[in-house]
Scaffold this motif. Structure first.
Motif, PDB file in Angstrom:
ATOM      1  N   PHE A  15      30.393  31.153   7.866  1.00 36.45           N
ATOM      2  CA  PHE A  15      29.879  31.421   9.233  1.00 36.45           C
ATOM      3  C   PHE A  15      29.113  30.453   9.454  1.00 36.45           C
ATOM      4  CE2 PHE A  15      30.968  35.553   7.596  1.00 36.45           C
ATOM      5  CZ  PHE A  15      31.577  36.031   8.573  1.00 36.45           C
ATOM      6  N   TYR A  16      29.033  29.948  10.928  1.00 31.01           N
ATOM      7  CA  TYR A  16      27.891  29.485  11.419  1.00 31.01           C
ATOM      8  C   TYR A  16      27.326  30.444  12.675  1.00 31.01           C
ATOM      9  CZ  TYR A  16      30.278  24.937   9.776  1.00 31.01           C
ATOM     10  OH  TYR A  16      30.680  24.008   8.997  1.00 31.01           O
ATOM     11  N   GLY A  17      26.380  30.703  12.176  1.00 34.53           N
ATOM     12  CA  GLY A  17      25.661  31.845  12.943  1.00 34.53           C
ATOM     13  C   GLY A  17      26.627  32.901  13.091  1.00 34.53           C
ATOM     14  N   SER A  18      27.150  33.344  14.399  1.00 36.97           N
ATOM     15  CA  SER A  18      27.882  34.389  14.385  1.00 36.97           C
ATOM     16  C   SER A  18      29.551  33.998  14.405  1.00 36.97           C
ATOM     17  CB  SER A  18      27.795  35.262  15.715  1.00 36.97           C
ATOM     18  OG  SER A  18      27.860  34.469  16.925  1.00 36.97           O
ATOM     19  N   LEU A  19      29.609  32.677  14.331  1.00 39.22           N
ATOM     20  CA  LEU A  19      30.852  32.187  14.311  1.00 39.22           C
ATOM     21  C   LEU A  19      31.359  31.839  12.915  1.00 39.22           C
ATOM     22  CD1 LEU A  19      33.099  30.308  16.047  1.00 39.22           C
ATOM     23  CD2 LEU A  19      32.052  28.472  14.985  1.00 39.22           C
ATOM     24  N   SER A  20      32.734  32.547  12.910  1.00 36.62           N
ATOM     25  CA  SER A  20      33.515  32.585  11.570  1.00 36.62           C
ATOM     26  C   SER A  20      34.233  31.484  11.610  1.00 36.62           C
ATOM     27  CB  SER A  20      34.115  33.890  11.386  1.00 36.62           C
ATOM     28  OG  SER A  20      35.206  33.863  10.800  1.00 36.62           O
ATOM     29  N   ALA A  21      33.863  30.386  11.005  1.00 40.16           N
ATOM     30  CA  ALA A  21      34.552  28.821  11.167  1.00 40.16           C
ATOM     31  C   ALA A  21      35.876  29.097   9.995  1.00 40.16           C
ATOM     32  CB  ALA A  21      33.529  27.863  10.514  1.00 40.16           C
ATOM     33  N   VAL A  22      35.283  29.634   8.852  1.00 42.68           N
ATOM     34  CA  VAL A  22      36.450  29.964   7.909  1.00 42.68           C
ATOM     35  C   VAL A  22      36.634  31.525   7.605  1.00 42.68           C
ATOM     36  CG1 VAL A  22      36.970  29.517   5.469  1.00 42.68           C
ATOM     37  CG2 VAL A  22      36.533  27.683   6.777  1.00 42.68           C
ATOM     38  N   GLY A  39      46.105  22.136  10.301  1.00 45.53           N
ATOM     39  CA  GLY A  39      45.659  22.837  11.641  1.00 45.53           C
ATOM     40  C   GLY A  39      44.881  21.972  12.563  1.00 45.53           C
ATOM     41  N   PRO A  40      44.907  22.717  14.027  1.00 50.43           N
ATOM     42  CA  PRO A  40      44.524  21.868  15.016  1.00 50.43           C
ATOM     43  C   PRO A  40      42.908  21.763  14.906  1.00 50.43           C
ATOM     44  CG  PRO A  40      44.941  24.285  15.418  1.00 50.43           C
ATOM     45  CD  PRO A  40      45.360  24.007  13.947  1.00 50.43           C
ATOM     46  N   ASN A  41      42.409  20.938  15.611  1.00 51.89           N
ATOM     47  CA  ASN A  41      40.985  20.634  15.723  1.00 51.89           C
ATOM     48  C   ASN A  41      40.380  22.054  16.115  1.00 51.89           C
ATOM     49  OD1 ASN A  41      41.235  18.043  15.380  1.00 51.89           O
ATOM     50  ND2 ASN A  41      41.530  17.482  17.705  1.00 51.89           N
ATOM     51  N   GLY A  42      39.208  22.010  15.231  1.00 49.78           N
ATOM     52  CA  GLY A  42      38.200  23.350  15.390  1.00 49.78           C
ATOM     53  C   GLY A  42      38.986  24.391  14.330  1.00 49.78           C
ATOM     54  N   ALA A  43      39.892  24.095  13.603  1.00 54.88           N
ATOM     55  CA  ALA A  43      40.487  25.297  12.816  1.00 54.88           C
ATOM     56  C   ALA A  43      39.746  25.718  11.665  1.00 54.88           C
ATOM     57  CB  ALA A  43      42.099  25.017  12.482  1.00 54.88           C
ATOM     58  N   GLY A  44      39.059  24.905  11.080  1.00 53.41           N
ATOM     59  CA  GLY A  44      38.024  25.134  10.014  1.00 53.41           C
ATOM     60  C   GLY A  44      38.551  24.360   8.710  1.00 53.41           C
ATOM     61  N   LYS A  45      39.264  23.080   8.987  1.00 51.86           N
ATOM     62  CA  LYS A  45      39.420  22.202   7.759  1.00 51.86           C
ATOM     63  C   LYS A  45      38.502  21.506   7.178  1.00 51.86           C
ATOM     64  CE  LYS A  45      42.128  19.715  10.561  1.00 51.86           C
ATOM     65  NZ  LYS A  45      41.711  20.288  11.727  1.00 51.86           N
ATOM     66  N   SER A  46      37.395  21.030   7.931  1.00 47.21           N
ATOM     67  CA  SER A  46      36.361  20.196   7.617  1.00 47.21           C
ATOM     68  C   SER A  46      35.520  21.204   6.877  1.00 47.21           C
ATOM     69  CB  SER A  46      35.777  19.326   8.507  1.00 47.21           C
ATOM     70  OG  SER A  46      36.600  18.433   9.133  1.00 47.21           O
ATOM     71  N   THR A  47      35.084  22.311   7.315  1.00 52.32           N
ATOM     72  CA  THR A  47      34.273  23.413   6.932  1.00 52.32           C
ATOM     73  C   THR A  47      34.885  23.560   5.312  1.00 52.32           C
ATOM     74  OG1 THR A  47      33.581  24.174   9.139  1.00 52.32           O
ATOM     75  CG2 THR A  47      33.181  25.418   7.228  1.00 52.32           C
ATOM     76  N   THR A  48      36.108  23.951   5.435  1.00 55.44           N
ATOM     77  CA  THR A  48      36.743  24.071   3.963  1.00 55.44           C
ATOM     78  C   THR A  48      36.610  22.974   2.997  1.00 55.44           C
ATOM     79  OG1 THR A  48      38.322  25.470   5.258  1.00 55.44           O
ATOM     80  CG2 THR A  48      38.920  25.122   2.899  1.00 55.44           C
TER      81      THR A  48
HETATM   82  P1  ADP Z   1      38.400  21.038  11.933  1.00 54.85           P
HETATM   83  O1  ADP Z   1      37.908  20.302  10.811  1.00 54.85           O
HETATM   84  O2  ADP Z   1      39.543  22.074  11.322  1.00 54.85           O
HETATM   85  O3  ADP Z   1      38.462  20.731  13.089  1.00 54.85           O
HETATM   86  P2  ADP Z   1      35.668  22.468  11.699  1.00 54.85           P
HETATM   87  O4  ADP Z   1      35.711  22.823  10.328  1.00 54.85           O
HETATM   88  O5  ADP Z   1      34.975  21.060  11.815  1.00 54.85           O
HETATM   89  O6  ADP Z   1      37.262  22.298  12.017  1.00 54.85           O
HETATM   90  O7  ADP Z   1      35.075  23.332  12.650  1.00 54.85           O
HETATM   91  C1  ADP Z   1      35.694  24.810  12.538  1.00 54.85           C
HETATM   92  C2  ADP Z   1      34.628  25.451  13.606  1.00 54.85           C
HETATM   93  O8  ADP Z   1      33.280  25.557  13.120  1.00 54.85           O
HETATM   94  C3  ADP Z   1      34.746  24.814  14.899  1.00 54.85           C
HETATM   95  O9  ADP Z   1      34.816  25.957  16.003  1.00 54.85           O
HETATM   96  C4  ADP Z   1      33.323  23.987  15.022  1.00 54.85           C
HETATM   97  O10 ADP Z   1      32.998  24.061  16.222  1.00 54.85           O
HETATM   98  C5  ADP Z   1      32.415  25.018  14.150  1.00 54.85           C
HETATM   99  N1  ADP Z   1      31.402  24.149  13.636  1.00 54.85           N
HETATM  100  C6  ADP Z   1      31.551  23.015  12.530  1.00 54.85           C
HETATM  101  N2  ADP Z   1      30.708  22.569  12.010  1.00 54.85           N
HETATM  102  C7  ADP Z   1      29.747  23.272  12.710  1.00 54.85           C
HETATM  103  C8  ADP Z   1      28.064  23.272  12.566  1.00 54.85           C
HETATM  104  N3  ADP Z   1      27.601  22.536  11.774  1.00 54.85           N
HETATM  105  N4  ADP Z   1      27.305  24.114  13.226  1.00 54.85           N
HETATM  106  C9  ADP Z   1      27.939  25.148  14.147  1.00 54.85           C
HETATM  107  N5  ADP Z   1      29.343  25.008  14.430  1.00 54.85           N
HETATM  108  C10 ADP Z   1      30.193  24.206  13.553  1.00 54.85           C
END
Ligand code: ADP
Ligand code: MG
Length: 325
Positions: A15-22, A39-48
């Motif tokens: 989670f990023y705050g209340s956003l569930s990124a993964v 996955g499309p941009n914002g899907a959660g790839k980089s977070t994973t």
């Molecule tokens: P991808 O790599 O698939 O484009 P990310 O993992 O970068 O996706 O992002 C997944 C979601 O988490 C997106 O909605 C992005 O805006 C959000 N996000 C990514 N990094 C942060 C961060 N450091 N703080 C808050 N939200 C983030």
């Protein structure tokens, strides 16, 4: 078990705050394979990618790297994984050799083995000729090779590459894709990308992530099968009547595209191509085109991402730990 799992991820959330990124994803990586994380941009790839390489703490879930739990045995786990982040951590004012020596040190390679590690990484990434050059003066393609070299310098079992071809020109992309395929001979590779053909060309298995959830996971050949469509385009200079075309074996529908071009629908398991080519020759229809239509990956992607979330593999499969070789 035949396939040793190099990496096993279970019920991972971030989670990023209340956003569930993964959101509660489970997957694994086998030895010798390139796993595409699509996955499309914002899907959660980089977070994973950040979480499984130990660069970002998970909110929940377990990550096992080469038999080591990433949280409990972080040092051993991290020694077995290499990572090229989306923004490669290059020091542009250093030469390639200086930078990679530095990477060898921070990866705790013994002093006496650093030179060999450096030469090997350079050789594998096609950098042998540019060791003395400043990173800043290299092309983007070569800079990306340096990024990959730092990811493999400690010879990890697993290499994680986050969007490694973004910003490269077509020739550079081809070279980096070849390099990735070569890496898979000795390492398991996870490649994240938002580019569908990249997965098609480089990966053995594909996993699709959308809004933080895994929506598809399968062999690349099955993805190719999903792209098969049930129609073909037929071009005839001396076309017969629509009715005659429709009466051909295996043809369900005929759509007239122009005086000379038609779209013929058929059952997916019965391609009529050979039959039609034969008849067209016998009857002098002036065949100039016969082409099976394929769904685009975009169409497949939309079909998959609008469907249900796949079953969670962690519920059905147990981790069979790969021991350090
Ligand atoms: P991808 O790599 O698939 O484009 P990310 O993992 O970068 O996706 O992002 C997944 C979601 O988490 C997106 O909605 C992005 O805006 C959000 N996000 C990514 N990094 C942060 C961060 N450091 N703080 C808050 N939200 C983030
Ligand atoms: Mg990203």
């Amino acid at each position: 078990m035949e396939n040793k799992k190099l990496l096993s991820v279970k019920h991972l959330s971030r989670f990023y705050g209340s956003l569930s990124a993964v959101n509660n994803i489970s997957f694994h990586l086998n030895k010798g394979e390139v796993l595409g994380f699509l996955g499309p941009n914002g899907a959660g790839k980089s977070t994973t990618m950040q979480v499984i390489t130990g660069n970002l703490a998970p909110s929940a879930g377990q990550i096992n790297i080469y038999g080591f739990d990433l949280l409990d045995s972080a040092k051993q786990a991290k020694a077995n994984i290499g990572y090229l982040p989306e923004q490669p951590p290059l020091y542009r004012e250093l030469t390639v050799d200086e930078y990679l020596s530095f990477c060898a040190q921070i990866n705790r390679i013994e002093n006496t083995k650093q030179k060999i590690a450096l030469e090997k990484a350079k050789e594998r990434c096609g950098l042998t000729e540019v060791g003395k050059r400043l990173i800043n003066n290299l092309s983007k393609g070569y800079q990306q090779r340096v990024g990959i070299a730092q990811a493999i310098i400690h010879n990890p079992a697993i290499v994680v590459l986050d969007e490694p071809t973004v910003g490269l020109d077509p020739i550079q992309i081809k070279e980096i894709r070849n390099l990735i395929r070569e890496l898979a001979e000795d390492h398991g590779v996870i490649l994240s990308t938002h580019i569908l053909p990249e997965v098609q060309m480089t990966c053995d298995r594909v996993q699709i992530i959308n809004h933080g959830q895994l929506v598809y996971s399968d062999d690349i050949n099955h993805l190719h099968q999903r792209m098969r469509s049930n129609s073909l385009i037929l071009g005839l200079n001396h076309a017969p009547s629509e009715a005659e075309l429709k009466s051909l074996n295996f043809i369900d529908e005929v759509e007239v595209l122009s005086n000379s071009r038609f779209r013929l629908s058929h059952a997916i398991e019965n391609s009529p191509s050979e039959n039609i080519a034969q008849i067209a020759a016998d009857k002098n229809w002036g065949l100039f085109e016969i082409r099976p239509e394929q769904k685009t990956l975009e169409q497949v992607f939309v079909e998959l991402t609008s469907g249900d979330v796949i079953a969670d593999e962690a519920d059905t499969e147990e981790y069979n730990g790969a021991s350090a070789a």
